[in-house]
Design a protein around this motif. Structure first.
Motif, PDB file in Angstrom:
ATOM      1  N   LYS A   2       0.824  -1.211   0.000  1.00  0.00           N
ATOM      2  CA  LYS A   2       0.000   0.000   0.000  1.00  0.00           C
ATOM      3  C   LYS A   2       0.858   1.260   0.000  1.00  0.00           C
ATOM      4  CE  LYS A   2      -4.088   2.160   1.800  1.00  0.00           C
ATOM      5  NZ  LYS A   2      -4.993   2.353   2.892  1.00  0.00           N
ATOM      6  N   MET A   3       1.666   1.400  -1.040  1.00  0.00           N
ATOM      7  CA  MET A   3       2.538   2.561  -1.168  1.00  0.00           C
ATOM      8  C   MET A   3       1.698   3.805  -1.473  1.00  0.00           C
ATOM      9  SD  MET A   3       5.444   1.311  -0.524  1.00  0.00           S
ATOM     10  CE  MET A   3       6.600   2.562  -0.965  1.00  0.00           C
ATOM     11  N   ILE A   4       1.959   4.860  -0.714  1.00  0.00           N
ATOM     12  CA  ILE A   4       1.246   6.122  -0.896  1.00  0.00           C
ATOM     13  C   ILE A   4       2.247   7.214  -1.238  1.00  0.00           C
ATOM     14  CG2 ILE A   4      -0.695   5.538   0.597  1.00  0.00           C
ATOM     15  CD1 ILE A   4       0.632   7.167   2.815  1.00  0.00           C
ATOM     16  N   THR A   5       1.764   8.297  -1.818  1.00  0.00           N
ATOM     17  CA  THR A   5       2.602   9.423  -2.192  1.00  0.00           C
ATOM     18  C   THR A   5       2.337  10.564  -1.223  1.00  0.00           C
ATOM     19  OG1 THR A   5       2.416   8.763  -4.489  1.00  0.00           O
ATOM     20  CG2 THR A   5       3.199  10.985  -4.072  1.00  0.00           C
ATOM     21  N   LYS A   6       3.413  11.104  -0.669  1.00  0.00           N
ATOM     22  CA  LYS A   6       3.291  12.206   0.282  1.00  0.00           C
ATOM     23  C   LYS A   6       4.119  13.376  -0.242  1.00  0.00           C
ATOM     24  CE  LYS A   6       4.003  13.369   5.119  1.00  0.00           C
ATOM     25  NZ  LYS A   6       4.516  12.942   6.413  1.00  0.00           N
ATOM     26  N   HIS A   7       3.515  14.559  -0.281  1.00  0.00           N
ATOM     27  CA  HIS A   7       4.220  15.757  -0.716  1.00  0.00           C
ATOM     28  C   HIS A   7       4.809  16.430   0.514  1.00  0.00           C
ATOM     29  CE1 HIS A   7       2.633  15.553  -4.838  1.00  0.00           C
ATOM     30  NE2 HIS A   7       1.613  14.965  -4.233  1.00  0.00           N
ATOM     31  N   GLN A   8       6.133  16.503   0.571  1.00  0.00           N
ATOM     32  CA  GLN A   8       6.849  17.000   1.751  1.00  0.00           C
ATOM     33  C   GLN A   8       7.361  18.412   1.496  1.00  0.00           C
ATOM     34  OE1 GLN A   8       7.322  15.259   4.715  1.00  0.00           O
ATOM     35  NE2 GLN A   8       8.162  17.145   5.502  1.00  0.00           N
ATOM     36  N   LYS A   9       7.046  19.307   2.424  1.00  0.00           N
ATOM     37  CA  LYS A   9       7.546  20.669   2.370  1.00  0.00           C
ATOM     38  C   LYS A   9       8.900  20.730   3.076  1.00  0.00           C
ATOM     39  CE  LYS A   9       4.974  24.931   2.717  1.00  0.00           C
ATOM     40  NZ  LYS A   9       3.955  25.654   3.450  1.00  0.00           N
ATOM     41  N   GLN A  10       9.761  21.630   2.658  1.00  0.00           N
ATOM     42  CA  GLN A  10      11.045  21.790   3.333  1.00  0.00           C
ATOM     43  C   GLN A  10      10.814  22.502   4.666  1.00  0.00           C
ATOM     44  OE1 GLN A  10      13.985  23.769   1.007  1.00  0.00           O
ATOM     45  NE2 GLN A  10      15.590  23.504   2.527  1.00  0.00           N
ATOM     46  N   THR A  11      11.262  21.885   5.773  1.00  0.00           N
ATOM     47  CA  THR A  11      11.027  22.466   7.089  1.00  0.00           C
ATOM     48  C   THR A  11      12.229  23.234   7.607  1.00  0.00           C
ATOM     49  OG1 THR A  11      11.697  20.392   8.129  1.00  0.00           O
ATOM     50  CG2 THR A  11       9.337  20.726   7.754  1.00  0.00           C
ATOM     51  N   ASN A  12      13.423  22.766   7.297  1.00  0.00           N
ATOM     52  CA  ASN A  12      14.634  23.497   7.667  1.00  0.00           C
ATOM     53  C   ASN A  12      15.681  23.305   6.580  1.00  0.00           C
ATOM     54  OD1 ASN A  12      15.574  20.908   8.126  1.00  0.00           O
ATOM     55  ND2 ASN A  12      15.344  21.024  10.334  1.00  0.00           N
ATOM     56  N   GLN A  13      16.855  23.788   6.784  1.00  0.00           N
ATOM     57  CA  GLN A  13      17.880  23.734   5.736  1.00  0.00           C
ATOM     58  C   GLN A  13      18.312  22.302   5.405  1.00  0.00           C
ATOM     59  OE1 GLN A  13      18.617  26.210   3.984  1.00  0.00           O
ATOM     60  NE2 GLN A  13      17.740  27.855   5.198  1.00  0.00           N
ATOM     61  N   MET A  14      18.219  21.383   6.378  1.00  0.00           N
ATOM     62  CA  MET A  14      18.724  20.035   6.169  1.00  0.00           C
ATOM     63  C   MET A  14      17.724  19.130   5.432  1.00  0.00           C
ATOM     64  SD  MET A  14      21.669  20.350   7.408  1.00  0.00           S
ATOM     65  CE  MET A  14      22.365  18.731   7.590  1.00  0.00           C
ATOM     66  N   GLN A  15      16.425  19.316   5.643  1.00  0.00           N
ATOM     67  CA  GLN A  15      15.429  18.432   5.052  1.00  0.00           C
ATOM     68  C   GLN A  15      15.080  18.877   3.641  1.00  0.00           C
ATOM     69  OE1 GLN A  15      11.998  17.903   7.457  1.00  0.00           O
ATOM     70  NE2 GLN A  15      11.187  16.257   6.197  1.00  0.00           N
ATOM     71  N   GLN A  16      15.099  17.915   2.705  1.00  0.00           N
ATOM     72  CA  GLN A  16      14.828  18.188   1.300  1.00  0.00           C
ATOM     73  C   GLN A  16      13.323  18.147   1.029  1.00  0.00           C
ATOM     74  OE1 GLN A  16      17.171  18.979  -0.891  1.00  0.00           O
ATOM     75  NE2 GLN A  16      15.815  19.145  -2.627  1.00  0.00           N
ATOM     76  N   ALA A  17      12.825  19.094   0.256  1.00  0.00           N
ATOM     77  CA  ALA A  17      11.426  19.085  -0.157  1.00  0.00           C
ATOM     78  C   ALA A  17      11.260  18.135  -1.336  1.00  0.00           C
ATOM     79  CB  ALA A  17      10.993  20.488  -0.546  1.00  0.00           C
ATOM     80  N   GLY A  18      10.064  17.601  -1.528  1.00  0.00           N
ATOM     81  CA  GLY A  18       9.829  16.725  -2.671  1.00  0.00           C
ATOM     82  C   GLY A  18       8.675  15.766  -2.433  1.00  0.00           C
ATOM     83  N   ILE A  19       8.589  14.798  -3.326  1.00  0.00           N
ATOM     84  CA  ILE A  19       7.533  13.799  -3.261  1.00  0.00           C
ATOM     85  C   ILE A  19       8.131  12.525  -2.680  1.00  0.00           C
ATOM     86  CG2 ILE A  19       5.905  12.425  -4.595  1.00  0.00           C
ATOM     87  CD1 ILE A  19       5.875  14.735  -6.635  1.00  0.00           C
ATOM     88  N   LEU A  20       7.544  12.050  -1.571  1.00  0.00           N
ATOM     89  CA  LEU A  20       8.020  10.842  -0.910  1.00  0.00           C
ATOM     90  C   LEU A  20       7.054   9.693  -1.166  1.00  0.00           C
ATOM     91  CD1 LEU A  20       8.892  12.316   2.611  1.00  0.00           C
ATOM     92  CD2 LEU A  20      10.444  11.940   0.713  1.00  0.00           C
ATOM     93  N   HIS A  21       7.589   8.501  -1.318  1.00  0.00           N
ATOM     94  CA  HIS A  21       6.771   7.293  -1.443  1.00  0.00           C
ATOM     95  C   HIS A  21       6.986   6.480  -0.179  1.00  0.00           C
ATOM     96  CE1 HIS A  21       5.857   8.132  -5.618  1.00  0.00           C
ATOM     97  NE2 HIS A  21       7.137   8.452  -5.776  1.00  0.00           N
ATOM     98  N   GLN A  22       5.887   6.201   0.549  1.00  0.00           N
ATOM     99  CA  GLN A  22       5.995   5.461   1.795  1.00  0.00           C
ATOM    100  C   GLN A  22       4.824   4.504   1.938  1.00  0.00           C
ATOM    101  OE1 GLN A  22       6.163   8.713   4.559  1.00  0.00           O
ATOM    102  NE2 GLN A  22       3.970   8.686   4.930  1.00  0.00           N
ATOM    103  N   GLU A  23       4.973   3.564   2.879  1.00  0.00           N
ATOM    104  CA  GLU A  23       3.937   2.566   3.104  1.00  0.00           C
ATOM    105  C   GLU A  23       2.775   3.163   3.886  1.00  0.00           C
ATOM    106  OE1 GLU A  23       7.166   2.020   3.982  1.00  0.00           O
ATOM    107  OE2 GLU A  23       7.819   0.356   2.739  1.00  0.00           O
ATOM    108  N   GLY A  24       1.557   2.752   3.521  1.00  0.00           N
ATOM    109  CA  GLY A  24       0.371   3.155   4.249  1.00  0.00           C
ATOM    110  C   GLY A  24      -0.069   2.038   5.186  1.00  0.00           C
TER     111      GLY A  24
END
Length: 101
Positions: free
Chosen positions: A39-61
């Motif tokens: 059950k792979m889902i797509t999550k849109h991630q916003k950049q929260t600080n300088q270290m974390q990369q923004a983008g589209i993540l694929h993770q298990e639901g």
């Protein structure tokens, strides 16, 4: 719950029926589990600080625990389990072949 974190399970219902994976997280209060590669889902991630990369993540639901069965390596299928007492400890065993899980 009949499955725990780290158990090898097979999905018996839903769009990912037949897939085998390891339980990553068990949520007894919600009656749900997260299985590796199911059950792979797509999550849109916003950049929260300088270290974390923004983008589209694929993770298990999460999926309902009733849609998975423990997988027996000897039987090569999903099996029901029984509890046995070995050396004073409760252990789970396959109902078909009797091997410990």
């Amino acid at each position: 719950m009949h499955v725990k974190k780290g158990d090898k399970v097979v999905v018996i219902a839903g769009s990912d029926k037949g897939k085998i994976g390891k339980v990553l997280t068990s949520m007894p209060k919600q009656n749900r589990v997260i299985v590796e590669g199911v059950k792979m889902i797509t999550k849109h991630q916003k950049q929260t600080n300088q270290m974390q990369q923004a983008g589209i993540l694929h993770q298990e639901g999460t999926i309902n625990v009733s849609n998975v069965m423990l997988y027996c390596d000897k039987c090569k299928s999903g099996v029901r389990t029984e509890t046995k007492i070995e050396n004073g400890k409760k252990v789970r065993a396959c109902k078909k072949c009797g091997t410990l899980i």
